[in-house]
Design a protein around this motif. Structure first.
Motif, PDB file in Angstrom:
ATOM      1  N   TRP A 149       0.827  -1.202   0.000  1.00  0.00           N
ATOM      2  CA  TRP A 149       0.000   0.000   0.000  1.00  0.00           C
ATOM      3  C   TRP A 149       0.865   1.257   0.000  1.00  0.00           C
ATOM      4  CZ3 TRP A 149      -4.817   1.351  -0.955  1.00  0.00           C
ATOM      5  CH2 TRP A 149      -5.286   2.594  -0.497  1.00  0.00           C
TER       6      TRP A 149
ATOM      7  N   VAL B  95      -1.134  10.409   7.408  1.00  0.00           N
ATOM      8  CA  VAL B  95      -2.261   9.901   8.208  1.00  0.00           C
ATOM      9  C   VAL B  95      -3.454   9.579   7.303  1.00  0.00           C
ATOM     10  CG1 VAL B  95      -3.958  10.500   9.978  1.00  0.00           C
ATOM     11  CG2 VAL B  95      -1.548  11.055  10.335  1.00  0.00           C
ATOM     12  N   VAL B  96      -3.744  10.475   6.372  1.00  0.00           N
ATOM     13  CA  VAL B  96      -4.878  10.264   5.462  1.00  0.00           C
ATOM     14  C   VAL B  96      -4.670   8.988   4.647  1.00  0.00           C
ATOM     15  CG1 VAL B  96      -6.061  11.158   3.424  1.00  0.00           C
ATOM     16  CG2 VAL B  96      -5.536  12.693   5.322  1.00  0.00           C
ATOM     17  N   TRP B  97      -3.464   8.811   4.105  1.00  0.00           N
ATOM     18  CA  TRP B  97      -3.193   7.608   3.299  1.00  0.00           C
ATOM     19  C   TRP B  97      -3.269   6.336   4.158  1.00  0.00           C
ATOM     20  CZ3 TRP B  97      -3.541   6.603  -1.563  1.00  0.00           C
ATOM     21  CH2 TRP B  97      -2.969   5.448  -2.090  1.00  0.00           C
ATOM     22  N   SER B  98      -2.808   6.432   5.405  1.00  0.00           N
ATOM     23  CA  SER B  98      -2.876   5.280   6.304  1.00  0.00           C
ATOM     24  C   SER B  98      -4.321   4.913   6.616  1.00  0.00           C
ATOM     25  CB  SER B  98      -2.119   5.585   7.603  1.00  0.00           C
ATOM     26  OG  SER B  98      -0.763   5.883   7.347  1.00  0.00           O
ATOM     27  N   VAL B  99      -5.159   5.912   6.860  1.00  0.00           N
ATOM     28  CA  VAL B  99      -6.573   5.656   7.145  1.00  0.00           C
ATOM     29  C   VAL B  99      -7.269   5.050   5.927  1.00  0.00           C
ATOM     30  CG1 VAL B  99      -8.784   6.760   7.672  1.00  0.00           C
ATOM     31  CG2 VAL B  99      -6.728   7.423   8.937  1.00  0.00           C
ATOM     32  N   LEU B 100      -6.943   5.568   4.742  1.00  0.00           N
ATOM     33  CA  LEU B 100      -7.505   4.995   3.516  1.00  0.00           C
ATOM     34  C   LEU B 100      -7.081   3.535   3.348  1.00  0.00           C
ATOM     35  CD1 LEU B 100      -7.098   7.841   0.853  1.00  0.00           C
ATOM     36  CD2 LEU B 100      -9.247   6.864   1.674  1.00  0.00           C
TER      37      LEU B 100
ATOM     38  N   LEU C 106      -6.292   1.436   5.714  1.00  0.00           N
ATOM     39  CA  LEU C 106      -7.025   0.637   6.697  1.00  0.00           C
ATOM     40  C   LEU C 106      -8.450   0.381   6.235  1.00  0.00           C
ATOM     41  CD1 LEU C 106      -7.196  -0.701   9.484  1.00  0.00           C
ATOM     42  CD2 LEU C 106      -7.808   1.542  10.438  1.00  0.00           C
ATOM     43  N   PHE C 107      -9.082   1.397   5.669  1.00  0.00           N
ATOM     44  CA  PHE C 107     -10.462   1.257   5.183  1.00  0.00           C
ATOM     45  C   PHE C 107     -10.553   0.194   4.084  1.00  0.00           C
ATOM     46  CE2 PHE C 107     -13.545   2.483   1.874  1.00  0.00           C
ATOM     47  CZ  PHE C 107     -14.731   2.356   2.601  1.00  0.00           C
TER      48      PHE C 107
ATOM     49  N   TYR D 132      -8.429  -2.160   3.459  1.00  0.00           N
ATOM     50  CA  TYR D 132      -8.055  -3.474   3.977  1.00  0.00           C
ATOM     51  C   TYR D 132      -9.249  -4.135   4.670  1.00  0.00           C
ATOM     52  CZ  TYR D 132      -5.854  -7.129   6.727  1.00  0.00           C
ATOM     53  OH  TYR D 132      -5.537  -8.339   7.287  1.00  0.00           O
TER      54      TYR D 132
END
Length: 503
Positions: free
Chosen positions: A94, A450-455, A457-458, A460
């Motif tokens: 990712w 942070v935004v890319w990490s949250v995306l 996670l979503f 996934y």
């Protein structure tokens, strides 16, 4: 089990070397020397870049080992899977995907930046709006967009075409930098005395060197494109390590030459105090005139073109591997019916990047700065997996990658070098993420991270159930081309238990 789609073996050694070097040398080599000297002074920059190159070579040892053992598309994605399982493979893939695509977009935007200096009458036409302090013109959007589409076309047309043009561009790049540096050094109006003081006054030398060292993952990113193309080597995979080392040596030399070429024209402190938008262009133009600017612009164009082409190769192969593993939609795992290239990933990269010129260069730089974190995470996964592959002594356990004699891989030296790579990768992450670090990410870049990490996670969680239901043996085959744990049970406990190493 479905048939595993594989790429054709068409990449020659010289093309792979060119992909690694050309991806590492981009616009920054020609535009940022004054910015770097402002942090460390000329010698501080050169020392920092050379040390960074040496550390990248230590990290490259892990890449060389794993390319030889697992010559498949996906690179770090495949290594993270083998070493730590499917969830870690997703995390690594990712962040790498964003990193690679962002660098394609950044190189395209560098063409527009070059146009603003050299041909503003073409670039700065039809003002659209201002965003993040950057004035966006239709001319620069069109220039970047044409480059994105053109190199997408080259890559769809075939690996041989993209490999050939990469090598030609790299030869021109090296020749341009050498000719430019020699011309600056031999000019009667330049002097090596302008390099003094060699280090930036007022700060400890080590502080300046560390500030430059921290950018090494960004400055040399590109050698890690080699494993993405490993499935397409038409030569023994063990040769890849030497090609990576040669590319890093050439990259360090070219970076150092451009710093010297910039600093010899005028006292470097006066140059950086003026905060020029493009200091290298100013001194080259004033010293060598139009001939010097032509050499500089051709060299910069070759750096941008090789970066565009090289990261198209790596991003499309990474998405192809993830599509083949059913992490991304199955379409990404298909090849063009005529050209046998991973065309869906190439087209996706192009479409994604076509949006970038409309947001202005500052916004794109935030994303690229953040993506350096993702690349460093990939370094860490690679070094950790290579570390697990070896034993300190006969009493330990090594990582099982499905090879006979796997438990006989006793090599304290290689294991130690991989450990150094782990420590280096963690240190680079610290330099990027610790707020007090001289090279810590700015607030916009951290927000983007942070935004890319949250995306991530979503998506996934959205895909998790389907992803986890794929039997381990099937996923082994899709990602590595072989079953890694022959004879092991396909029960859930067997599929989900990570491989541990005992020392």
């Amino acid at each position: 089990m479905e048939r595993r789609v594989e790429l054709e073996k068409s990449f020659k050694p010289s093309w792979i070397w060119a992909i690694a070097l050309g991806s590492a040398i981009g616009w920054g080599c020609f535009i940022l020397p004054t910015d770097w000297m402002a942090k460390a002074g000329p010698l501080g920059v050169i020392i920092g870049l050379i040390l960074g190159g040496l550390i990248m070579m230590l990290i490259a040892v892990s890449y060389g080992i794993l390319i030889e053992k697992l010559p498949v598309s996906g690179g770090e994605f495949a290594y993270a899977y083998v070493g730590f399982g499917r969830t870690h493979a997703y995390i690594c893939g990712w962040f790498l995907t964003l990193g690679y695509i962002s660098i394609v977009a950044l190189n395209a935007s560098a063409l527009a930046l070059l146009g603003k200096f050299v041909i503003p009458s073409i670039t700065n036409v039809v003002f659209l709006y201002e965003t993040n302090g950057w004035q966006v013109y239709l001319g620069e959007v069109l220039i970047a967009s044409i480059a994105i589409i053109l190199f997408a076309y080259f890559n769809v047309k075939g690996s041989s075409l993209s490999g050939q043009i990469q090598f030609i561009f790299c030869v021109i790049l090296i020749a341009g930098v050498l000719l430019l540096t020699i011309s600056m050094l031999l000019n009667p109006n330049t002097s090596l005395d302008n390099l003094k003081p060699l280090m930036k006054p007022g700060i400890p030398a080590i502080t300046g060197i560390l500030a430059i060292l921290a950018i090494a993952p960004w400055a040399y990113v590109g050698f890690d494109n080699v494993p993405q193309a490993a499935e397409e080597f038409n030569f023994p995979p063990k040769k890849a390590f030497s090609l990576i080392i040669y590319s890093l040596i050439f990259a360090a030399i070219l970076y150092s030459f451009m710093v010297i070429a910039t600093a010899v024209a005028n006292p470097w402190q006066q140059l950086v105090e003026g905060k020029p938008i493009w200091g290298t262009a100013d001194v080259v133009s004033n010293t060598l005139g139009i001939a010097g600017m032509i050499m500089l612009c051709i060299s910069l164009l070759m750096g941008v073109f090789t970066g565009l082409n090289g990261f198209y190769v790596s991003s499309s192969r990474l998405m192809f591997a993830m599509g083949r593993a059913k992490i991304l939609p199955a379409a990404f795992g298909k090849l063009h019916p005529k050209y046998k290239t991973p065309y869906v990933g190439i087209i996706f990269t192009a479409v994604f990047c076509l949006f970038a010129p409309w947001f202005g260069r500052p916004a794109l730089l935030w994303v690229v700065d953040m993506s350096a974190t993702g690349v460093t995470i990939a370094y860490l996964y690679t070094c950790c997996t290579a570390y697990k592959l070896f034993k300190w002594n006969e009493n330990g356990k090594s990582l099982d990658i499905g090879e006979e004699n796997s438990n006989g891989l006793v090599s304290p030296l290689k294991k130690f070098i991989c450990l150094i790579g782990i420590i280096s990768s963690i240190s680079f992450l610290g330099l990027l993420l610790i707020p007090s670090s001289p090279s810590s990410l700015g607030t916009p870049s951290l927000i983007a991270l942070v935004v890319w990490s949250v995306l991530g996670l979503f998506f996934y969680l959205l895909k998790r159930k389907e992803y986890q239901q794929i039997p381990k043996e099937t996923l082994d085959f899709y990602i590595t081309g072989k079953t890694l744990s022959t004879g092991r049970s396909t029960s859930k406990s067997s599929r989900e238990t990570p491989i541990n190493i005992e020392i």
